[in-house]
Motif scaffolding. Structure first.
Motif: not given
Length: 333
Positions: A173-202
């Motif tokens: 998405v464009g940069l202006i739209d990206a900033v609008k789309m960032i919100h705490p719940e999305r940030v939390y979910h992406v952190i959680k995805l990163a954590h879970d993915t790397l845990q599965k990788a060992g």
């Protein structure tokens, strides 16, 4: 068929690009057959034409879905699920609606096979977004098609390169739209995805760092309008409250250096270029694109269709080989 190795469905991508060439080059290496059972999903006649481009002597054998359980995968023979969608004289290096539509159908077929447990992972050669749209499929790219066709709401793009992994809060998405789309719940979910993915990788307790949105992560309100405090910090704090080892927001201009140095296992980037730029600096042939959060494993090259060199046989296969390695490593055993 060898049962201990995963069957990796390799989608041919846009047939007017370098996808067919890098597939043939990659499947000339014994290693690819030591770690996986590679199945190309595409058009046989296009692969046959690409043999001349790269000087390949590989045999190409057409199989059907019903024959998947009987295939003996061995170096020297490339097995292809032939969807027979394109003319043999498809123009090379040009945007076309028919190639865009075919690229979509290759991926759609791979997703169906993965859902039915016929293949264990998908590895995608590049498609062309303009051709995809001309072919009637209005998606920004592979990731969004995969999410839509698997009914996945919570997903993200992860780029993996030597010493650097990056996951994105927003991507195409464009940069202006990206900033609008960032919100705490999305940030939390992406952190959680990163954590879970790397845990599965060992990695038992992954070290995660989150980028700021503004220069110097806002520097306590000096830059921007409080986006870090409003959009990022609450998501980081929620993840921390669950025991996830995450810090941030941190200034992006130094964070990627620190991660390559070994301070962190993965960076959470806020938008496309913030995350893609540092990975691309490390080398176009080294990066792999992994969609996380899907019910199926999907990896991809981290480069485009390279229309300017398509048909010349000079496209580098290293990124596709690395994507195949990652697919084999992440695939359910």
């Amino acid at each position: 068929m060898s049962n201990h190795k995963p069957v990796i469905g390799i989608t041919m991508g846009d047939a007017a690009g370098v996808g067919p060439e890098i597939i043939l080059k990659s499947l000339s290496y014994e290693e690819m057959y030591q770690i996986s059972n590679p199945l190309v999903i595409g058009d046989r006649k296009i692969l046959e034409r690409a043999k001349a481009f790269v000087g390949s002597e590989l045999n190409i054998e057409t199989i059907t879905v019903d024959q998947l359980d009987q295939v003996s995968y061995q170096q020297g023979t490339v097995h292809v699920l032939d969807l027979d969608l394109l003319p043999a004289d498809l123009p090379v290096g040009q945007v076309s609606a028919e190639a865009g539509h075919a690229a979509f159908k290759y991926l759609e077929t791979a997703i169906t096979l993965a859902k039915d447990n016929k293949i264990q992972a998908i590895c995608t050669a590049p498609l062309n977004k303009e051709a995809l749209h001309k072919g009637g499929h209005k998606y920004p790219g592979h990731t969004e098609i995969l999410a839509d066709l698997t009914g996945t709401q919570d997903f993200s793009m992860m780029l993996s390169a030597p010493n650097l992994k990056v996951i994105h809060v927003t991507t195409h998405v464009g940069l202006i739209d990206a900033v609008k789309m960032i919100h705490p719940e999305r940030v939390y979910h992406v952190i959680k995805l990163a954590h879970d993915t790397l845990q599965k990788a060992g990695i038992q307790q992954p070290k995660i760092a989150v980028c700021g949105i503004n220069p110097h992560a806002g520097e306590n309100g000096l830059f921007g309008y409080g986006e870090e405090e409003e959009k990022v910090i609450p998501g980081v704090e929620k993840a921390q409250s669950e025991g996830i080892n995450v810090v941030g927001p941190l200034p992006a201009d130094t964070l990627f250096f620190r991660t390559v140095r070994g301070d962190f296992d993965i960076v959470v980037a806020m938008y496309h270029d913030q995350g893609h730029g540092p990975v691309k600096v490390l080398g176009l042939d080294a990066g792999v694109n992994i969609t996380v959060g899907l019910p199926i494993i999907r990896t991809s090259v981290d480069h485009g269709t390279a229309f300017d060199i398509a048909g010349k046989g000079i496209a580098d296969e290293k990124s596709l080989m690395e994507a195949l390695r990652q697919a084999a490593e992440l695939a359910p055993k």
